[in-house]
Design an enzyme around this catalytic site. Sequence first.
Site, PDB file in Angstrom:
ATOM      1  N   GLU A   1       0.795  -1.236   0.000  1.00  0.00           N
ATOM      2  CA  GLU A   1       0.000   0.000   0.000  1.00  0.00           C
ATOM      3  C   GLU A   1       0.827   1.286   0.000  1.00  0.00           C
ATOM      4  O   GLU A   1       0.597   2.210   0.771  1.00  0.00           O
ATOM      5  CB  GLU A   1      -0.953  -0.012   1.218  1.00  0.00           C
ATOM      6  CG  GLU A   1      -1.886  -1.229   1.227  1.00  0.00           C
ATOM      7  CD  GLU A   1      -2.772  -1.302   2.448  1.00  0.00           C
ATOM      8  OE1 GLU A   1      -2.870  -0.322   3.189  1.00  0.00           O
ATOM      9  OE2 GLU A   1      -3.376  -2.375   2.673  1.00  0.00           O
TER      10      GLU A   1
ATOM     11  N   ASN B   1       2.087  -5.235  -3.125  1.00  0.00           N
ATOM     12  CA  ASN B   1       0.701  -5.531  -2.764  1.00  0.00           C
ATOM     13  C   ASN B   1      -0.068  -4.239  -2.513  1.00  0.00           C
ATOM     14  O   ASN B   1       0.427  -3.321  -1.853  1.00  0.00           O
ATOM     15  CB  ASN B   1       0.697  -6.394  -1.487  1.00  0.00           C
ATOM     16  CG  ASN B   1      -0.655  -7.018  -1.189  1.00  0.00           C
ATOM     17  OD1 ASN B   1      -1.227  -7.718  -2.021  1.00  0.00           O
ATOM     18  ND2 ASN B   1      -1.170  -6.801   0.022  1.00  0.00           N
TER      19      ASN B   1
ATOM     20  N   HIS C   1     -10.409  -6.266  -1.945  1.00  0.00           N
ATOM     21  CA  HIS C   1     -11.451  -6.001  -0.944  1.00  0.00           C
ATOM     22  C   HIS C   1     -12.574  -5.280  -1.681  1.00  0.00           C
ATOM     23  O   HIS C   1     -12.434  -4.120  -2.077  1.00  0.00           O
ATOM     24  CB  HIS C   1     -10.921  -5.113   0.188  1.00  0.00           C
ATOM     25  CG  HIS C   1      -9.876  -5.778   1.027  1.00  0.00           C
ATOM     26  ND1 HIS C   1     -10.110  -6.905   1.783  1.00  0.00           N
ATOM     27  CD2 HIS C   1      -8.568  -5.468   1.247  1.00  0.00           C
ATOM     28  CE1 HIS C   1      -9.003  -7.269   2.423  1.00  0.00           C
ATOM     29  NE2 HIS C   1      -8.045  -6.413   2.110  1.00  0.00           N
TER      30      HIS C   1
ATOM     31  N   GLU D   1      -6.191 -10.759  -0.855  1.00  0.00           N
ATOM     32  CA  GLU D   1      -6.968 -10.514   0.374  1.00  0.00           C
ATOM     33  C   GLU D   1      -8.471 -10.477   0.074  1.00  0.00           C
ATOM     34  O   GLU D   1      -9.211  -9.666   0.576  1.00  0.00           O
ATOM     35  CB  GLU D   1      -6.527  -9.197   1.037  1.00  0.00           C
ATOM     36  CG  GLU D   1      -5.044  -9.137   1.345  1.00  0.00           C
ATOM     37  CD  GLU D   1      -4.620  -7.850   2.020  1.00  0.00           C
ATOM     38  OE1 GLU D   1      -5.509  -7.108   2.496  1.00  0.00           O
ATOM     39  OE2 GLU D   1      -3.417  -7.556   2.090  1.00  0.00           O
TER      40      GLU D   1
ATOM     41  N   ASP E   1     -12.220 -10.438  -0.181  1.00  0.00           N
ATOM     42  CA  ASP E   1     -13.463 -10.529   0.573  1.00  0.00           C
ATOM     43  C   ASP E   1     -14.444  -9.571  -0.089  1.00  0.00           C
ATOM     44  O   ASP E   1     -14.052  -8.562  -0.679  1.00  0.00           O
ATOM     45  CB  ASP E   1     -13.296 -10.244   2.078  1.00  0.00           C
ATOM     46  CG  ASP E   1     -12.549  -8.947   2.404  1.00  0.00           C
ATOM     47  OD1 ASP E   1     -11.898  -8.890   3.475  1.00  0.00           O
ATOM     48  OD2 ASP E   1     -12.611  -7.994   1.601  1.00  0.00           O
TER      49      ASP E   1
HETATM   50  O1  G3I Z   1      -3.249  -7.691  19.111  1.00  0.00           O
HETATM   51  C1  G3I Z   1      -3.892  -6.533  19.650  1.00  0.00           C
HETATM   52  C2  G3I Z   1      -4.463  -6.850  21.021  1.00  0.00           C
HETATM   53  O2  G3I Z   1      -3.395  -7.124  21.912  1.00  0.00           O
HETATM   54  C3  G3I Z   1      -5.279  -5.655  21.522  1.00  0.00           C
HETATM   55  O3  G3I Z   1      -5.888  -5.980  22.751  1.00  0.00           O
HETATM   56  C4  G3I Z   1      -6.349  -5.312  20.480  1.00  0.00           C
HETATM   57  C5  G3I Z   1      -7.184  -4.132  20.907  1.00  0.00           C
HETATM   58  O4  G3I Z   1      -6.376  -2.954  20.787  1.00  0.00           O
HETATM   59  O5  G3I Z   1      -5.708  -4.976  19.221  1.00  0.00           O
HETATM   60  C6  G3I Z   1      -5.022  -6.113  18.718  1.00  0.00           C
HETATM   61  O6  G3I Z   1      -4.412  -5.773  17.511  1.00  0.00           O
HETATM   62  C7  G3I Z   1      -5.338  -5.649  16.440  1.00  0.00           C
HETATM   63  C8  G3I Z   1      -4.915  -6.612  15.336  1.00  0.00           C
HETATM   64  O7  G3I Z   1      -5.731  -6.438  14.166  1.00  0.00           O
HETATM   65  C9  G3I Z   1      -5.016  -8.075  15.794  1.00  0.00           C
HETATM   66  O8  G3I Z   1      -6.363  -8.363  16.036  1.00  0.00           O
HETATM   67  C10 G3I Z   1      -5.253  -4.210  15.934  1.00  0.00           C
HETATM   68  O9  G3I Z   1      -5.815  -3.367  16.912  1.00  0.00           O
HETATM   69  C11 G3I Z   1      -6.054  -4.087  14.646  1.00  0.00           C
HETATM   70  O10 G3I Z   1      -5.822  -2.811  14.071  1.00  0.00           O
HETATM   71  C12 G3I Z   1      -5.576  -5.126  13.636  1.00  0.00           C
HETATM   72  O11 G3I Z   1      -6.392  -5.025  12.469  1.00  0.00           O
HETATM   73  C13 G3I Z   1      -5.844  -5.655  11.306  1.00  0.00           C
HETATM   74  C14 G3I Z   1      -5.592  -4.572  10.247  1.00  0.00           C
HETATM   75  O12 G3I Z   1      -5.106  -5.196   9.048  1.00  0.00           O
HETATM   76  C15 G3I Z   1      -4.535  -3.581  10.692  1.00  0.00           C
HETATM   77  O13 G3I Z   1      -3.297  -4.246  10.770  1.00  0.00           O
HETATM   78  C16 G3I Z   1      -6.844  -6.659  10.769  1.00  0.00           C
HETATM   79  O14 G3I Z   1      -6.958  -7.754  11.687  1.00  0.00           O
HETATM   80  C17 G3I Z   1      -6.386  -7.195   9.426  1.00  0.00           C
HETATM   81  O15 G3I Z   1      -7.398  -8.015   8.833  1.00  0.00           O
HETATM   82  C18 G3I Z   1      -6.108  -6.039   8.470  1.00  0.00           C
HETATM   83  O16 G3I Z   1      -5.604  -6.564   7.295  1.00  0.00           O
HETATM   84  C19 G3I Z   1      -5.206  -5.565   6.327  1.00  0.00           C
HETATM   85  C20 G3I Z   1      -3.994  -6.088   5.621  1.00  0.00           C
HETATM   86  O17 G3I Z   1      -2.956  -6.349   6.556  1.00  0.00           O
HETATM   87  C21 G3I Z   1      -3.537  -5.103   4.550  1.00  0.00           C
HETATM   88  N1  G3I Z   1      -4.634  -4.821   3.617  1.00  0.00           N
HETATM   89  C22 G3I Z   1      -5.846  -4.330   4.272  1.00  0.00           C
HETATM   90  C23 G3I Z   1      -6.326  -5.340   5.302  1.00  0.00           C
HETATM   91  C24 G3I Z   1      -7.633  -4.879   5.940  1.00  0.00           C
HETATM   92  O18 G3I Z   1      -7.407  -3.698   6.671  1.00  0.00           O
END
Ligand code: G3I
Length: 303
Positions: free
Chosen positions: A128, A171, A208, A236, A238
């Site tokens: 990105e 990506n 997406h 990715e 969905d």
């Molecule tokens: O692990 C922490 C946990 O310790 C904490 O308690 C909780 C609440 O703050 O947060 C947890 O981390 C979260 C993580 O997912 C694991 O669940 C982050 O807040 C949250 O921002 C993160 O979201 C991910 C997002 O990327 C940002 O990295 C999504 O699961 C994931 O599906 C999403 O995937 C991205 C791809 O990497 C890139 N392309 C877009 C796609 C969708 O946004």
Amino acid sequence: ASTLGAQAAQSGRYFGTAVAAGKLGDGTYTTILDREFNSVTPENEMKWDTIERSRGSFNFGPADQIVNRATARGQRVRGHTLVWHSQLPSWVSSITDANTLRSVMNNHITTVMNHYKGKVFAWDVVNEAFADGGSGQHRPSVFQNLLGDGFIEEAFRSARAADAGAKLCYNDYNIEDWNAAKTQGVYRMVRDFKARGVPIDCVGFQAHFGTGGPPAGFQTTLSNFAALGVDVQITELDIAQAPTTAYTNSVRACMNVARCTGITVWGIRDSDSWRAGENPLLFDRNGAKKPAYNAALTAMGGT
Ligand code: G3I
């Protein structure tokens, strides 16, 4: 074949899913994971804020859980992602000196790729980096701001030096519509990289989508990028409300392009999705197959 991965394998492709380490103790989740998919992408465990939380301190544990389990089952692994402006620890985003950032970026790439050498077949080296809308330029980030446009090339060259055996991918999202300025910006970069011998092996289209599914020109986009001499991958996938036609069209677009080497859905059950409220995936919250599952399988020629 009667499962997604096995059917994809019949055309030399993979059908994979994003995997969360925290769900590997859920029997419903792992039963589907092992039955249906022949590739995995750690959903979050290889992101910088997990893997190098503080400078020089690497935490491979969560990603190792996913990688070791997958390799034990003969599932391929996509590495996601080495250089991204999001989920970046503040010790990186607050760097103000270009040479320090260059050294930090190259060390991160090298250390992580060395750890997974031979286990990860494709890396999202940069994720990105292009801006939405606009005219196909890069988005601002600490990498762009300090190192300039060349940071992407630097990252790919470091990645090739670290693991010559891995496919190196760029990506991004919203690059599925051929006519979009962002798509054209990425296309110009890949064309330039190939012309100058900058190491790049594939382009990942996150895919997406809203309820309408892929833009009409999605297959054209995949085909045009492949014609530059790179693999293309749907990385990715969905789709809001998981319409069968939209999943059929997405899968067919890949199947109709020889160098589209595989498809990854961004999660297993709707409840596992980052956009769970839109029910975008192939399995419902109980792990039952949805009509979109059959659409995807049938679109690959499976039954
Ligand atoms: O692990 C922490 C946990 O310790 C904490 O308690 C909780 C609440 O703050 O947060 C947890 O981390 C979260 C993580 O997912 C694991 O669940 C982050 O807040 C949250 O921002 C993160 O979201 C991910 C997002 O990327 C940002 O990295 C999504 O699961 C994931 O599906 C999403 O995937 C991205 C791809 O990497 C890139 N392309 C877009 C796609 C969708 O946004």
